[in-house]
Design a protein around this motif. Sequence first.
Motif, short mmCIF file in Angstrom:
data_model
loop_
_atom_site.label_atom_id
_atom_site.label_comp_id
_atom_site.label_asym_id
_atom_site.label_seq_id
_atom_site.Cartn_x
_atom_site.Cartn_y
_atom_site.Cartn_z
N THR A 136 0.84 -1.20 0.00
CA THR A 136 0.00 0.00 0.00
C THR A 136 0.87 1.24 0.00
O THR A 136 1.72 1.42 0.87
CB THR A 136 -0.93 0.01 1.23
N TYR A 170 -2.83 4.79 -9.42
CA TYR A 170 -3.96 3.93 -9.01
C TYR A 170 -4.54 3.23 -10.24
O TYR A 170 -4.75 2.01 -10.22
CB TYR A 170 -5.02 4.79 -8.32
N HIS A 182 -2.16 -1.16 -3.65
CA HIS A 182 -3.09 -0.04 -3.47
C HIS A 182 -2.33 1.28 -3.50
O HIS A 182 -1.24 1.40 -2.93
CB HIS A 182 -3.83 -0.18 -2.15
N CYS A 184 -3.12 5.31 -2.60
CA CYS A 184 -4.09 6.18 -1.93
C CYS A 184 -3.57 7.61 -1.85
O CYS A 184 -2.38 7.83 -1.64
CB CYS A 184 -4.36 5.69 -0.49
N GLU A 231 -8.84 4.90 -2.99
CA GLU A 231 -8.09 5.68 -3.97
C GLU A 231 -7.83 7.08 -3.46
O GLU A 231 -6.73 7.62 -3.62
CB GLU A 231 -8.84 5.74 -5.29
#
Length: 305
Positions: A136, A170, A182, A184, A231
């Motif tokens: 992530t 993303y 992921h 973010c 996102e």
Amino acid sequence: MASEKKRDGLTVVVTGASSGFGKGIVKQLSAEGANVVLAARRTGLIEELAKECGPNALPVTTDISKEEDMKRLYETAVSRFGKIDVWINNAALGIIGSFTKVPIEDLVRLVEINILGTMYGSHYALKHFKEQEQGTLINMSSFVSKVPLPYGAIYTGTKAAITSLSAGLYQEMKLEGRDDIHVCSVHPWVTDTPWTVHTGNYSGHDLRFGPVDDPETVIAAVIGLIDKPQESIDIGFKVKGTLASYKLVPGLVGKLNGASLMAMLMSAPEADATSGSLHTPTAEGTEVSGDLREKLKRKLKGQEE
């Protein structure tokens, strides 16, 4: 085992770990059992924080604007813990003042720190995540990436770049079918961290803004993305309300935001121009919280010096 903690075995890299959001994120994740890698220019502060956090905290002196420093940060983290599960690009700086009054070298330096620093971190993180097929990446942006900020145009531009970079990455992960990787982006409101101490200030006035959000709210939101990645997140009703209003009447909201910022600056005491921590980190501003809330309280009580 009773001694196990919520995040035992999780390895997290956090840039900008010597104060503000970064320091708060490190302290909470460490308390929950994670391996934390602390990156910042202020060696003494991250070494002290690492000692406080315990043996699973690793300080790495890092200037995020230097690619060689970010490579070393990545390699040191993997060498010590074997992997990186979460990479948080939190470090950034700002400049307040008339665009043409800010020295060119300061404008360039802000781009190097905010945009190149986030790019370098994202590159090394995603390359590693692709190798291990999970991870992530969390990039700290701002609500001003979506709403113009006069007298902060270059800062606004760097944050818009971070938001767009994150959105593109993303989509890239989605198109490649990497569902376990992921990306973010986080958009907080003006928050009471020590950012005013580190910001380049060419406004002619002390930086006193309000109302501001508590840093703990943002810290909780960032850590929440580890468990439930999204996102993009807009933190707090002030951000969500401002963005909704801007979509409806962008001209009016932009004008009001600019007028409000100017009024706050003009009502604050005069201050000398400073490049803040852009070129050399300052010794001040070492805690999670700053003093904006306290200054606002004194102002409301008529006690402002």
